[in-house]
Design a protein around this motif. Structure first.
Motif, PDB file in Angstrom:
ATOM      1  N   VAL A 164       6.958  13.672   3.699  1.00 44.39           N
ATOM      2  CA  VAL A 164       6.455  13.679   2.320  1.00 44.39           C
ATOM      3  C   VAL A 164       7.403  12.853   1.463  1.00 44.39           C
ATOM      4  CG1 VAL A 164       5.831  15.082   0.322  1.00 44.39           C
ATOM      5  CG2 VAL A 164       5.381  15.940   2.637  1.00 44.39           C
ATOM      6  N   ASP A 165       6.908  11.742   0.945  1.00 43.03           N
ATOM      7  CA  ASP A 165       7.759  10.786   0.235  1.00 43.03           C
ATOM      8  C   ASP A 165       7.622  10.836  -1.280  1.00 43.03           C
ATOM      9  OD1 ASP A 165       8.685   9.627   2.724  1.00 43.03           O
ATOM     10  OD2 ASP A 165       6.693   8.740   2.890  1.00 43.03           O
ATOM     11  N   GLY A 166       6.946  11.868  -1.774  1.00 41.23           N
ATOM     12  CA  GLY A 166       6.777  11.986  -3.213  1.00 41.23           C
ATOM     13  C   GLY A 166       5.440  12.606  -3.540  1.00 41.23           C
ATOM     14  N   GLY A 167       5.014  12.443  -4.780  1.00 39.89           N
ATOM     15  CA  GLY A 167       3.786  13.101  -5.203  1.00 39.89           C
ATOM     16  C   GLY A 167       2.933  12.270  -6.142  1.00 39.89           C
ATOM     17  N   LEU A 168       1.621  12.499  -6.050  1.00 41.96           N
ATOM     18  CA  LEU A 168       0.673  11.988  -7.038  1.00 41.96           C
ATOM     19  C   LEU A 168       0.315  13.194  -7.892  1.00 41.96           C
ATOM     20  CD1 LEU A 168      -1.103   9.723  -8.167  1.00 41.96           C
ATOM     21  CD2 LEU A 168      -2.839  10.330  -6.469  1.00 41.96           C
ATOM     22  N   ILE A 169       0.824  13.212  -9.110  1.00 43.43           N
ATOM     23  CA  ILE A 169       0.810  14.409  -9.941  1.00 43.43           C
ATOM     24  C   ILE A 169      -0.302  14.339 -10.978  1.00 43.43           C
ATOM     25  CG2 ILE A 169       2.263  15.960 -11.292  1.00 43.43           C
ATOM     26  CD1 ILE A 169       3.397  15.185  -8.493  1.00 43.43           C
ATOM     27  N   GLY A 170      -1.045  15.434 -11.125  1.00 51.29           N
ATOM     28  CA  GLY A 170      -2.118  15.497 -12.112  1.00 51.29           C
ATOM     29  C   GLY A 170      -1.682  16.214 -13.364  1.00 51.29           C
ATOM     30  N   ILE A 212       0.836  -1.193   0.000  1.00 49.46           N
ATOM     31  CA  ILE A 212       0.000   0.000   0.000  1.00 49.46           C
ATOM     32  C   ILE A 212       0.878   1.254   0.000  1.00 49.46           C
ATOM     33  CG2 ILE A 212      -1.632   1.396   1.355  1.00 49.46           C
ATOM     34  CD1 ILE A 212      -2.934  -1.182   2.286  1.00 49.46           C
ATOM     35  N   ILE A 213       0.544   2.166  -0.888  1.00 50.70           N
ATOM     36  CA  ILE A 213       1.116   3.509  -0.911  1.00 50.70           C
ATOM     37  C   ILE A 213      -0.015   4.451  -0.546  1.00 50.70           C
ATOM     38  CG2 ILE A 213       2.159   5.304  -2.371  1.00 50.70           C
ATOM     39  CD1 ILE A 213       3.047   2.924  -4.228  1.00 50.70           C
ATOM     40  N   LEU A 214       0.228   5.401   0.329  1.00 52.24           N
ATOM     41  CA  LEU A 214      -0.799   6.362   0.707  1.00 52.24           C
ATOM     42  C   LEU A 214      -0.593   7.666  -0.061  1.00 52.24           C
ATOM     43  CD1 LEU A 214      -0.776   5.785   4.576  1.00 52.24           C
ATOM     44  CD2 LEU A 214      -2.339   4.802   2.883  1.00 52.24           C
ATOM     45  N   ALA A 215      -1.692   8.324  -0.413  1.00 55.22           N
ATOM     46  CA  ALA A 215      -1.608   9.587  -1.149  1.00 55.22           C
ATOM     47  C   ALA A 215      -2.601  10.586  -0.577  1.00 55.22           C
ATOM     48  CB  ALA A 215      -1.889   9.359  -2.638  1.00 55.22           C
ATOM     49  N   TYR A 216      -2.061  11.610   0.068  1.00 55.62           N
ATOM     50  CA  TYR A 216      -2.900  12.670   0.641  1.00 55.62           C
ATOM     51  C   TYR A 216      -3.228  13.701  -0.429  1.00 55.62           C
ATOM     52  CZ  TYR A 216      -4.036  17.043   3.024  1.00 55.62           C
ATOM     53  OH  TYR A 216      -4.637  18.226   3.391  1.00 55.62           O
ATOM     54  N   GLU A 217      -4.526  13.887  -0.669  1.00 58.18           N
ATOM     55  CA  GLU A 217      -4.998  14.869  -1.640  1.00 58.18           C
ATOM     56  C   GLU A 217      -5.942  15.856  -0.963  1.00 58.18           C
ATOM     57  OE1 GLU A 217      -6.115  12.556  -5.585  1.00 58.18           O
ATOM     58  OE2 GLU A 217      -7.450  12.042  -3.944  1.00 58.18           O
ATOM     59  N   PRO A 218      -5.483  17.040  -0.634  1.00 59.29           N
ATOM     60  CA  PRO A 218      -6.438  18.047  -0.194  1.00 59.29           C
ATOM     61  C   PRO A 218      -7.327  18.391  -1.390  1.00 59.29           C
ATOM     62  CG  PRO A 218      -4.254  19.000  -0.487  1.00 59.29           C
ATOM     63  CD  PRO A 218      -4.103  17.540  -0.697  1.00 59.29           C
ATOM     64  N   VAL A 219      -8.594  18.027  -1.313  1.00 60.33           N
ATOM     65  CA  VAL A 219      -9.481  18.148  -2.479  1.00 60.33           C
ATOM     66  C   VAL A 219      -9.534  19.578  -2.994  1.00 60.33           C
ATOM     67  CG1 VAL A 219     -11.831  17.770  -3.316  1.00 60.33           C
ATOM     68  CG2 VAL A 219     -10.832  16.188  -1.661  1.00 60.33           C
ATOM     69  N   SER A 243       5.124   4.645   2.307  1.00 61.45           N
ATOM     70  CA  SER A 243       5.342   5.892   1.580  1.00 61.45           C
ATOM     71  C   SER A 243       4.041   6.685   1.533  1.00 61.45           C
ATOM     72  CB  SER A 243       5.820   5.612   0.148  1.00 61.45           C
ATOM     73  OG  SER A 243       7.087   4.991   0.154  1.00 61.45           O
ATOM     74  N   ILE A 244       4.129   7.976   1.847  1.00 65.39           N
ATOM     75  CA  ILE A 244       2.960   8.858   1.807  1.00 65.39           C
ATOM     76  C   ILE A 244       3.237   9.961   0.791  1.00 65.39           C
ATOM     77  CG2 ILE A 244       1.339  10.270   3.116  1.00 65.39           C
ATOM     78  CD1 ILE A 244       2.321   8.926   5.661  1.00 65.39           C
ATOM     79  N   LEU A 245       2.428  10.001  -0.258  1.00 70.23           N
ATOM     80  CA  LEU A 245       2.593  10.978  -1.323  1.00 70.23           C
ATOM     81  C   LEU A 245       1.685  12.174  -1.100  1.00 70.23           C
ATOM     82  CD1 LEU A 245       2.530   8.540  -4.399  1.00 70.23           C
ATOM     83  CD2 LEU A 245       4.366   8.942  -2.738  1.00 70.23           C
ATOM     84  N   TYR A 246       2.090  13.304  -1.651  1.00 68.56           N
ATOM     85  CA  TYR A 246       1.225  14.492  -1.638  1.00 68.56           C
ATOM     86  C   TYR A 246       0.667  14.705  -3.046  1.00 68.56           C
ATOM     87  CZ  TYR A 246      -0.417  19.244  -1.820  1.00 68.56           C
ATOM     88  OH  TYR A 246      -1.213  20.339  -2.040  1.00 68.56           O
ATOM     89  N   GLY A 247      -0.634  14.943  -3.137  1.00 67.82           N
ATOM     90  CA  GLY A 247      -1.251  15.206  -4.431  1.00 67.82           C
ATOM     91  C   GLY A 247      -2.119  16.446  -4.365  1.00 67.82           C
ATOM     92  N   GLY A 248      -1.777  17.447  -5.132  1.00 64.87           N
ATOM     93  CA  GLY A 248      -2.576  18.668  -5.129  1.00 64.87           C
ATOM     94  C   GLY A 248      -1.841  19.820  -5.762  1.00 64.87           C
ATOM     95  N   SER A 249      -1.909  19.925  -7.088  1.00 62.28           N
ATOM     96  CA  SER A 249      -1.293  21.028  -7.835  1.00 62.28           C
ATOM     97  C   SER A 249       0.220  21.128  -7.605  1.00 62.28           C
ATOM     98  CB  SER A 249      -1.977  22.362  -7.497  1.00 62.28           C
ATOM     99  OG  SER A 249      -3.334  22.343  -7.887  1.00 62.28           O
ATOM    100  N   VAL A 250       0.882  19.961  -7.604  1.00 61.14           N
ATOM    101  CA  VAL A 250       2.349  19.961  -7.551  1.00 61.14           C
ATOM    102  C   VAL A 250       2.892  20.351  -8.921  1.00 61.14           C
ATOM    103  CG1 VAL A 250       4.432  18.588  -7.163  1.00 61.14           C
ATOM    104  CG2 VAL A 250       2.385  18.166  -5.787  1.00 61.14           C
ATOM    105  N   LYS A 251       3.831  21.269  -8.915  1.00 62.60           N
ATOM    106  CA  LYS A 251       4.436  21.771 -10.155  1.00 62.60           C
ATOM    107  C   LYS A 251       5.949  21.807  -9.980  1.00 62.60           C
ATOM    108  CE  LYS A 251       0.589  25.075 -10.557  1.00 62.60           C
ATOM    109  NZ  LYS A 251       0.099  24.911  -9.166  1.00 62.60           N
TER     110      LYS A 251
END
Length: 252
Positions: free
Chosen positions: A230-236, A164-171, A209-217
């Protein structure tokens, strides 16, 4: 040591030719990057998954699905099963993305079933969670995130977290141009690691691993990734441009 991960969620973008071109661009852009402890994952649409797996073969790029149905097979028009994904070489599945929750009514209870199906089939899950703007404004964000995690994951065994990888996304920060500050991201990631540790063990919490997702640039990635939890990102959106995606990977 926790793995660093940069995952690109392409959402409903890119046809077959565009997928081919983007993968080619990513391969070229990351060719000389040091990726010793960093995983690079892309998540194209269903129709491009098979070709993406072939294009990414013998590279540092992994391919994930954006979703998966919890049933093995049956009368579920428009859905895709674990066996279907495995048959084309996909080993990772995004579960619980905020858009699946918001637009398709996916509940914590349903997501718990999907997580069980992913793990039962020997696949890996990127489990997404996060609060909406009104919950953040009411300062209920920790309560909401804690609830999402407990409802969907706390029935698992500690050993399940190796897949499991976790991904925090502030909506409120997805596709809006708004971004949680590095401090806000760190606060949430530390909170998540803490409650995982209390429920399972410190060893599990320290290894997931906990990823951050939310307008990463490219402009903000390095500062966000510098935070200890913060172990990385879920990128849109930035994952749809090879140069931007490579710059974010480089920032980690």
């Amino acid at each position: 040591m926790r793995q660093k991960i940069v995952a690109g969620n392409w959402k409903m973008n890119n046809d077959k030719a565009e997928t081919k071109a983007l993968i080619k661009g990513i391969k070229k852009s990351i060719k000389k990057l040091p990726l010793k402890n960093t995983r690079v994952i892309i998540s194209p649409s269903y129709v491009s998954l098979s070709s993406a797996v072939k294009k990414a073969k013998n590279t540092n790029i992994e391919v994930a699905s954006q979703n998966m149905h919890q049933a093995k097979n049956g009368a579920y028009t428009g859905e895709v099963s674990a066996d279907m994904l495995k048959s084309i070489g996909v080993k990772t599945v995004i579960i619980g993305h905020s858009e699946r929750r918001e637009y398709f009514g996916e509940t914590d209870e349903l997501l718990a079933e999907k997580i069980d199906a992913v793990l039962a089939n020997g696949l890996e899950a990127i489990f997404c969670f996060g609060e909406k703007l009104e919950e953040r404004k009411k300062e209920d964000h920790l309560l909401e995130v804690g609830s999402q995690l407990k409802n969907a994951l706390f029935h698992l065994k500690a050993t399940d977290f190796k897949n499991i990888i976790l991904a925090y996304e502030p909506v409120w920060a997805i596709g809006t141009g708004e971004t949680a500050s590095p401090e806000q991201a760190q606060e949430m990631h530390a909170f998540v690691r803490n409650i995982i540790g209390k429920k399972f063990s410190k060893e599990v919490a320290d290894s997931v691993s906990i990823l951050y997702g939310g307008s990463v640039k490219p402009a903000n990635a390095e500062e966000i990734f510098s935070k200890p939890d913060v172990d990385g990102g879920l990128i849109g959106g930035a994952a749809l441009k090879a140069e931007d995606f490579a710059a974010i990977i480089k920032a980690i």
